[in-house]
Design a protein around this motif. Structure first.
Motif, PDB file in Angstrom:
ATOM      1  N   ASP A   1      70.892  -8.267  56.189  1.00 34.50           N
ATOM      2  CA  ASP A   1      70.244  -9.511  56.615  1.00 34.50           C
ATOM      3  C   ASP A   1      68.827  -9.619  56.040  1.00 34.50           C
ATOM      4  OD1 ASP A   1      72.531 -10.097  58.032  1.00 34.50           O
ATOM      5  OD2 ASP A   1      71.720  -9.473  59.975  1.00 34.50           O
ATOM      6  N   ARG A   2      68.102  -8.494  55.991  1.00 31.41           N
ATOM      7  CA  ARG A   2      66.755  -8.513  55.403  1.00 31.41           C
ATOM      8  C   ARG A   2      66.816  -8.791  53.907  1.00 31.41           C
ATOM      9  NH1 ARG A   2      66.101  -4.072  58.643  1.00 31.41           N
ATOM     10  NH2 ARG A   2      66.188  -2.631  56.881  1.00 31.41           N
ATOM     11  N   LEU A   3      67.826  -8.226  53.246  1.00 29.15           N
ATOM     12  CA  LEU A   3      67.955  -8.413  51.804  1.00 29.15           C
ATOM     13  C   LEU A   3      68.177  -9.872  51.443  1.00 29.15           C
ATOM     14  CD1 LEU A   3      68.117  -7.036  49.011  1.00 29.15           C
ATOM     15  CD2 LEU A   3      70.583  -6.797  49.374  1.00 29.15           C
ATOM     16  N   GLU A   4      68.829 -10.616  52.320  1.00 29.94           N
ATOM     17  CA  GLU A   4      69.071 -12.043  52.050  1.00 29.94           C
ATOM     18  C   GLU A   4      67.751 -12.767  51.778  1.00 29.94           C
ATOM     19  OE1 GLU A   4      71.716 -15.522  51.849  1.00 29.94           O
ATOM     20  OE2 GLU A   4      71.974 -13.360  51.651  1.00 29.94           O
ATOM     21  N   ASN A   5      66.726 -12.451  52.551  1.00 27.48           N
ATOM     22  CA  ASN A   5      65.421 -13.087  52.354  1.00 27.48           C
ATOM     23  C   ASN A   5      64.718 -12.558  51.110  1.00 27.48           C
ATOM     24  OD1 ASN A   5      65.599 -14.676  54.699  1.00 27.48           O
ATOM     25  ND2 ASN A   5      64.915 -12.973  55.972  1.00 27.48           N
ATOM     26  N   ILE A   6      64.873 -11.261  50.829  1.00 26.15           N
ATOM     27  CA  ILE A   6      64.232 -10.663  49.657  1.00 26.15           C
ATOM     28  C   ILE A   6      64.757 -11.285  48.366  1.00 26.15           C
ATOM     29  CG2 ILE A   6      63.991  -8.514  48.331  1.00 26.15           C
ATOM     30  CD1 ILE A   6      64.065  -7.003  51.010  1.00 26.15           C
ATOM     31  N   LEU A   7      66.055 -11.630  48.344  1.00 25.78           N
ATOM     32  CA  LEU A   7      66.681 -12.121  47.110  1.00 25.78           C
ATOM     33  C   LEU A   7      66.568 -13.627  46.904  1.00 25.78           C
ATOM     34  CD1 LEU A   7      69.985 -10.032  46.775  1.00 25.78           C
ATOM     35  CD2 LEU A   7      67.713  -9.560  45.864  1.00 25.78           C
ATOM     36  N   VAL A   8      65.844 -14.298  47.769  1.00 25.39           N
ATOM     37  CA  VAL A   8      65.738 -15.760  47.654  1.00 25.39           C
ATOM     38  C   VAL A   8      65.296 -16.177  46.256  1.00 25.39           C
ATOM     39  CG1 VAL A   8      64.406 -17.766  48.399  1.00 25.39           C
ATOM     40  CG2 VAL A   8      65.373 -16.213  50.105  1.00 25.39           C
ATOM     41  N   ASP A   9      64.300 -15.516  45.701  1.00 27.09           N
ATOM     42  CA  ASP A   9      63.795 -15.866  44.367  1.00 27.09           C
ATOM     43  C   ASP A   9      64.140 -14.819  43.317  1.00 27.09           C
ATOM     44  OD1 ASP A   9      62.485 -18.257  45.258  1.00 27.09           O
ATOM     45  OD2 ASP A   9      60.897 -17.014  46.122  1.00 27.09           O
ATOM     46  N   TYR A  10      65.119 -13.969  43.617  1.00 25.70           N
ATOM     47  CA  TYR A  10      65.493 -12.903  42.693  1.00 25.70           C
ATOM     48  C   TYR A  10      66.546 -13.439  41.730  1.00 25.70           C
ATOM     49  CZ  TYR A  10      65.804  -7.922  41.476  1.00 25.70           C
ATOM     50  OH  TYR A  10      65.727  -6.701  40.837  1.00 25.70           O
ATOM     51  N   PRO A  11      66.337 -13.294  40.429  1.00 27.49           N
ATOM     52  CA  PRO A  11      67.256 -13.933  39.472  1.00 27.49           C
ATOM     53  C   PRO A  11      68.595 -13.215  39.365  1.00 27.49           C
ATOM     54  CG  PRO A  11      65.628 -12.631  38.310  1.00 27.49           C
ATOM     55  CD  PRO A  11      65.230 -12.603  39.765  1.00 27.49           C
ATOM     56  N   LEU A  12      69.617 -13.980  39.031  1.00 28.32           N
ATOM     57  CA  LEU A  12      70.886 -13.378  38.637  1.00 28.32           C
ATOM     58  C   LEU A  12      70.681 -12.656  37.311  1.00 28.32           C
ATOM     59  CD1 LEU A  12      73.379 -16.304  39.390  1.00 28.32           C
ATOM     60  CD2 LEU A  12      72.930 -14.291  40.811  1.00 28.32           C
TER      61      LEU A  12
ATOM     62  N   ILE B   1      73.285 -15.852  49.424  1.00 28.47           N
ATOM     63  CA  ILE B   1      72.464 -15.412  48.292  1.00 28.47           C
ATOM     64  C   ILE B   1      72.904 -14.028  47.823  1.00 28.47           C
ATOM     65  CG2 ILE B   1      70.129 -14.809  47.546  1.00 28.47           C
ATOM     66  CD1 ILE B   1      69.090 -16.916  49.546  1.00 28.47           C
ATOM     67  N   ILE B   2      73.060 -13.101  48.770  1.00 25.89           N
ATOM     68  CA  ILE B   2      73.506 -11.746  48.410  1.00 25.89           C
ATOM     69  C   ILE B   2      74.901 -11.781  47.822  1.00 25.89           C
ATOM     70  CG2 ILE B   2      74.106  -9.445  49.270  1.00 25.89           C
ATOM     71  CD1 ILE B   2      72.071  -9.793  51.462  1.00 25.89           C
ATOM     72  N   ASP B   3      75.789 -12.530  48.442  1.00 26.54           N
ATOM     73  CA  ASP B   3      77.173 -12.527  47.984  1.00 26.54           C
ATOM     74  C   ASP B   3      77.272 -13.082  46.565  1.00 26.54           C
ATOM     75  OD1 ASP B   3      79.850 -11.789  48.677  1.00 26.54           O
ATOM     76  OD2 ASP B   3      80.349 -13.927  48.690  1.00 26.54           O
ATOM     77  N   LYS B   4      76.514 -14.128  46.275  1.00 32.67           N
ATOM     78  CA  LYS B   4      76.519 -14.680  44.919  1.00 32.67           C
ATOM     79  C   LYS B   4      75.987 -13.651  43.932  1.00 32.67           C
ATOM     80  CE  LYS B   4      74.869 -18.559  42.134  1.00 32.67           C
ATOM     81  NZ  LYS B   4      74.075 -19.823  42.127  1.00 32.67           N
ATOM     82  N   TRP B   5      74.914 -12.941  44.307  1.00 31.72           N
ATOM     83  CA  TRP B   5      74.294 -11.970  43.395  1.00 31.72           C
ATOM     84  C   TRP B   5      75.239 -10.806  43.136  1.00 31.72           C
ATOM     85  CZ3 TRP B   5      72.760  -6.995  42.571  1.00 31.72           C
ATOM     86  CH2 TRP B   5      71.810  -6.783  41.563  1.00 31.72           C
ATOM     87  N   ARG B   6      75.862 -10.266  44.202  1.00 30.20           N
ATOM     88  CA  ARG B   6      76.717  -9.090  44.007  1.00 30.20           C
ATOM     89  C   ARG B   6      77.999  -9.454  43.262  1.00 30.20           C
ATOM     90  NH1 ARG B   6      80.474  -7.162  48.346  1.00 30.20           N
ATOM     91  NH2 ARG B   6      81.341  -9.052  49.211  1.00 30.20           N
ATOM     92  N   GLN B   7      78.567 -10.621  43.570  1.00 30.19           N
ATOM     93  CA  GLN B   7      79.785 -11.030  42.886  1.00 30.19           C
ATOM     94  C   GLN B   7      79.509 -11.331  41.411  1.00 30.19           C
ATOM     95  OE1 GLN B   7      82.737 -10.892  44.109  1.00 30.19           O
ATOM     96  NE2 GLN B   7      82.555 -11.011  46.340  1.00 30.19           N
ATOM     97  N   SER B   8      78.382 -11.996  41.134  1.00 27.12           N
ATOM     98  CA  SER B   8      78.014 -12.315  39.755  1.00 27.12           C
ATOM     99  C   SER B   8      77.758 -11.047  38.952  1.00 27.12           C
ATOM    100  CB  SER B   8      76.766 -13.203  39.741  1.00 27.12           C
ATOM    101  OG  SER B   8      76.271 -13.388  38.426  1.00 27.12           O
ATOM    102  N   THR B   9      77.069 -10.085  39.558  1.00 27.39           N
ATOM    103  CA  THR B   9      76.757  -8.833  38.858  1.00 27.39           C
ATOM    104  C   THR B   9      78.024  -8.030  38.604  1.00 27.39           C
ATOM    105  OG1 THR B   9      74.596  -8.818  39.952  1.00 27.39           O
ATOM    106  CG2 THR B   9      75.304  -6.778  38.888  1.00 27.39           C
ATOM    107  N   ALA B  10      78.917  -7.984  39.574  1.00 25.88           N
ATOM    108  CA  ALA B  10      80.185  -7.273  39.395  1.00 25.88           C
ATOM    109  C   ALA B  10      80.971  -7.859  38.226  1.00 25.88           C
ATOM    110  CB  ALA B  10      81.004  -7.344  40.681  1.00 25.88           C
ATOM    111  N   LYS B  11      80.983  -9.173  38.134  1.00 24.55           N
ATOM    112  CA  LYS B  11      81.705  -9.839  37.045  1.00 24.55           C
ATOM    113  C   LYS B  11      81.026  -9.596  35.701  1.00 24.55           C
ATOM    114  CE  LYS B  11      83.469 -14.401  35.678  1.00 24.55           C
ATOM    115  NZ  LYS B  11      83.565 -15.843  36.066  1.00 24.55           N
ATOM    116  N   THR B  12      79.698  -9.680  35.677  1.00 24.86           N
ATOM    117  CA  THR B  12      78.948  -9.496  34.437  1.00 24.86           C
ATOM    118  C   THR B  12      79.165  -8.112  33.850  1.00 24.86           C
ATOM    119  OG1 THR B  12      77.234 -11.073  35.098  1.00 24.86           O
ATOM    120  CG2 THR B  12      76.617  -9.447  33.441  1.00 24.86           C
TER     121      THR B  12
END
Length: 216
Positions: free
Chosen positions: A151-162, A194-205
């Protein structure tokens, strides 16, 4: 080159990522967890990942392998470790994550645990006191701690790029995905968008599937 790894190991996940980043072919070799002789012959210790970067020339430690590949293959792309929120989050999660992942990794269909001898060795090496790490499988306090961290990471990744493979990448991003890859073995954790998009995108990349399929 040959990269000797375990499927479950977060440090091995990081090293797999550098080869995709560099678009450099590597032969991946999975060792059984009770195979002590092979890594001992290579680097004098039982640990993975190990990179055979030249015939009979070996290197261990994920960060050393990453830096070696970054310096020697193409233009440098990895930003060295810095003190940032993502790096701090990863270190915080490392303090307790293994208590939740040990009993789950051993139940997953990973090649390093494909024999009973390998499973027994894992139990013995990770639980020398005989306390029994399987007792942590459903520990509500640990599961709640993991969920609070997410839950904390969700806020940390708000401006973190894919991750964009055409741009320099922070080593914090590599370690972040490695920890999210480990967390994905834990069934029932809820990821914000936000986290789910980042982790799924990174896994695919990086062509590294998450463990959602066999989360338990």
């Amino acid at each position: 080159m040959k990269l000797y790894i375990y499927e479950h190991c977060p440090f091995c996940v990081m090293t797999k990522m550098i080869f995709v980043l560099k678009n450099y072919p590597v032969e991946t070799v999975y060792l059984l967890y009770d195979d002590v002789q092979t890594p001992m012959q290579m680097v004098g210790r039982k640990l993975l990942p190990i990179l055979e970067y030249k015939p009979n020339r070996f290197m261990s430690e994920s960060v050393d392998i990453i830096h070696y590949m970054d310096r020697n293959i193409g233009e440098p792309q990895v930003i060295l470790p810095v003190v940032d929120e993502v790096g701090q989050w990863v270190k915080e999660v490392e303090r307790f994550i293994y208590r939740l992942t040990y009993p789950r990794w051993i139940r997953a269909p990973f090649p390093e645990f494909s024999s009973e001898e390998a499973k027994k060795y894992f139990y013995k090496s990770k639980d020398p006191s005989g306390r029994g790490f399987m007792s942590d499988l459903a520990d509500p306090a640990l599961l709640q701690r993991a969920q609070r961290a997410i839950d904390r990471l969700e806020n940390i990744l708000v401006d973190y790029p894919l991750i964009d493979l055409t741009q320099p990448i922070s080593i914090s991003s590599l370690s972040l995905f490695a920890q999210l890859h480990s967390l994905s073995i834990i069934k029932g954790l809820q990821y914000g968008p936000i986290i789910d998009k980042w982790r799924q995108s990174t896994a695919k990349t990086f062509f590294i599937p998450l463990n959602d399929e066999f989360a338990n």
